[in-house]
Design a protein around this motif. Structure first.
Motif, PDB file in Angstrom:
ATOM      1  N   HIS A  73       1.768   5.055   0.483  1.00 17.16           N
ATOM      2  CA  HIS A  73       1.554   6.894   0.612  1.00 17.16           C
ATOM      3  C   HIS A  73       2.521   7.177  -0.178  1.00 17.16           C
ATOM      4  O   HIS A  73       4.066   6.797   0.252  1.00 17.16           O
ATOM      5  CB  HIS A  73       2.285   6.780   1.567  1.00 17.16           C
ATOM      6  N   LEU A  87       8.721  13.615   4.931  1.00 20.93           N
ATOM      7  CA  LEU A  87       8.332  11.932   4.396  1.00 20.93           C
ATOM      8  C   LEU A  87       8.696  11.923   2.688  1.00 20.93           C
ATOM      9  O   LEU A  87       7.496  12.913   2.438  1.00 20.93           O
ATOM     10  CB  LEU A  87       6.795  12.196   5.427  1.00 20.93           C
ATOM     11  N   ARG A  90       5.926   6.439   2.583  1.00 22.86           N
ATOM     12  CA  ARG A  90       5.607   5.387   3.307  1.00 22.86           C
ATOM     13  C   ARG A  90       6.238   4.035   2.187  1.00 22.86           C
ATOM     14  O   ARG A  90       4.576   3.905   1.741  1.00 22.86           O
ATOM     15  CB  ARG A  90       4.518   5.842   3.689  1.00 22.86           C
ATOM     16  N   PRO A  93       3.762  -1.540   6.250  1.00 22.28           N
ATOM     17  CA  PRO A  93       3.933  -2.345   7.443  1.00 22.28           C
ATOM     18  C   PRO A  93       3.658  -2.872   8.288  1.00 22.28           C
ATOM     19  O   PRO A  93       4.316  -3.473   8.900  1.00 22.28           O
ATOM     20  CB  PRO A  93       4.001  -1.019   8.752  1.00 22.28           C
ATOM     21  N   VAL A 183       9.925   1.869   7.398  1.00 24.88           N
ATOM     22  CA  VAL A 183       8.281   1.559   5.932  1.00 24.88           C
ATOM     23  C   VAL A 183       7.808   3.626   6.115  1.00 24.88           C
ATOM     24  O   VAL A 183       8.160   3.944   4.718  1.00 24.88           O
ATOM     25  CB  VAL A 183       7.294   1.239   6.686  1.00 24.88           C
ATOM     26  N   ASN A 184       9.192   4.545   7.180  1.00 28.85           N
ATOM     27  CA  ASN A 184       7.945   5.709   6.740  1.00 28.85           C
ATOM     28  C   ASN A 184      10.123   5.722   6.298  1.00 28.85           C
ATOM     29  O   ASN A 184      10.796   5.865   7.045  1.00 28.85           O
ATOM     30  CB  ASN A 184       8.252   6.698   8.146  1.00 28.85           C
ATOM     31  N   HIS A 186      12.267   9.455   5.025  1.00 31.65           N
ATOM     32  CA  HIS A 186      12.379  10.706   4.713  1.00 31.65           C
ATOM     33  C   HIS A 186      13.757  11.286   4.130  1.00 31.65           C
ATOM     34  O   HIS A 186      14.576  10.422   4.270  1.00 31.65           O
ATOM     35  CB  HIS A 186      12.577  11.305   6.890  1.00 31.65           C
TER      36      HIS A 186
END
Length: 410
Positions: A73, A87, A90, A93, A183-184, A186
């Motif tokens: 993403h 964000l 991504r 995961p 995994v995210n 920011h």
């Protein structure tokens, strides 16, 4: 003597005088040098150091991946505005989530092993106590008691080992859970995405120190900008933090932006594989004006103001020349003493015109402006000085007759 003879003699005398006068005028004209002159006046001077460089942001963050995986993403595009905490992308995961599940299962299994180990330990303890009682009654031999005690100690060690396994697995689980939060990705600051090196579906790899290839994107705070310029070694010694500067950005050639020196490099700029002889130092100028639609990397030229003088005597730069003192000329063949050479070193000065003749005057200069030198001593206001031609200034002698040509600009 007859009147006719007297007349002839008078005519010859007048003719001779006229001829001598004509020859003298002819000779003076031959010896007269045509020069450009200017009157010494007072003016304001500004000393500047010019340097070229790039516009950069005062604060930027290079974003890299903390774990490896496929980017599934990516809502950001280059040029997008982002707020702190937004964000950015991504990473898949699945692999990290699998590790978390494995460690959770391992912990559950380890807890079961602890229960089994504790039960075996309790059983070994009972057996050891029973064997010890029988030995106290002289029913069994001592070696049977020793075996039972050894078995009991082994079960204690197994129980402790099972408990330590729980600690190890819990630490691994904690690390896996932490990786799962990575995994995210920011934004750490608010700003603009000025560089984007990743696309959705591509694999991201863990960033390594000083490896630009692992930078996935760059976020820059464009509210505060700097000009990073390279200053020559002969000029950097005149710079001080806080000195004002005028910056012209190539994208805005008709606009002057203002700033002040924020940092001056202490080490020269080195370029790998370069054999250049020039030595430059990096100087950072903090811009106090806002540049419309600014982007990091814009080319610019900075004029750093190193000094100003108000209402001072000044001369054009081209008027200053150099002459050797008479003492040095006389002793050129004899005296080799270094101290004498230092005393007799060449003088800087100008040629002043007095009664149509040029005379060399030693002067002391101060601030160097863009086109003029400040004169500290050796010259008076409203004096006529020679400013050219260059070849004439280089060769003209004291007391040379000159013909003024007011061609110089003030």
């Amino acid at each position: 003597m007859s009147n006719r003879t007297k007349l002839i003699i008078s005519i010859l005398v007048v003719a001779g005088i006229s001829l001598l006068a004509y020859a003298n005028i002819k000779y003076q004209r031959k010896e007269t040098v045509s020069v450009r002159t200017q009157t010494v006046v007072r003016r304001d001077l500004v000393a500047r150091v010019s340097a070229s460089g790039k516009i950069e942001t005062t604060r930027k963050v290079d974003v890299s991946a903390s774990i490896s995986g496929k980017v599934i993403h990516l809502p950001m595009r280059e040029g997008d505005m982002v707020e702190e905490g937004t964000l950015l992308f991504r990473i898949d995961p699945t692999q990290t989530q699998t590790l978390v599940t494995q460690f959770q299962a391992g912990i559950r299994s380890a807890k079961t092993n602890i229960a089994v180990a504790e039960a075996n330990q309790q059983q070994a303890k009972i057996e050891y106590e029973r064997q010890k009682t029988l030995f106290d009654r002289n029913v069994i031999a001592e070696d049977l008691v020793q075996r039972a005690r050894s078995a009991y100690e082994v079960e204690i060690a197994r129980t402790n080992g099972a408990k330590e396994e729980i600690v190890r697995l819990e630490a691994q689980l904690k690390n896996a859970v932490h990786d799962l939060t990575k995994v995210n990705v920011h934004a750490d600051i608010s700003g603009v995405v000025t560089k984007l090196n990743i696309h959705e579906g591509e694999n991201a790899f863990v960033g390594t120190f000083n490896n630009p290839g692992t930078v996935l994107m760059t976020i820059s705070d464009l509210n505060h900008m700097e000009a990073w310029v390279e200053v020559d070694e002969t000029d950097v010694v005149n710079l001080r933090v806080g000195q004002p500067a005028e910056i012209i950005v190539d994208a805005y050639p008709d606009t002057v932006f203002h700033g002040v020196i924020d940092r001056i490099g202490n080490s020269p700029i080195t370029e790998t594989g370069s054999n250049q002889q020039a030595v430059n130092f990096e100087v950072v100028i903090l811009l106090t004006d806002t540049i419309p639609n600014v982007r990091p990397g814009l080319s610019c030229v900075a004029d750093i103001i190193t000094g100003t003088r108000r209402d001072v005597l000044s001369i054009p730069i081209q008027a200053l020349t150099v002459r050797e003192p008479e003492d040095e000329k006389k002793n050129a063949d004899g005296d080799d003493d270094p101290s004498t050479r230092r005393r007799n070193r060449a003088h800087e000065g100008i040629f002043v015109i007095e009664e149509d003749r040029a005379f060399f005057r030693h002067v002391t200069t101060g601030l160097t402006g863009e086109r003029h030198f400040e004169i500290l001593s050796g010259l008076e206001e409203n004096s006529d000085i020679i400013i050219g031609p260059f070849e004439t200034l280089r060769t003209i002698k004291d007391s040379t007759l000159v013909e003024k040509n007011k061609g110089g600009k003030r």
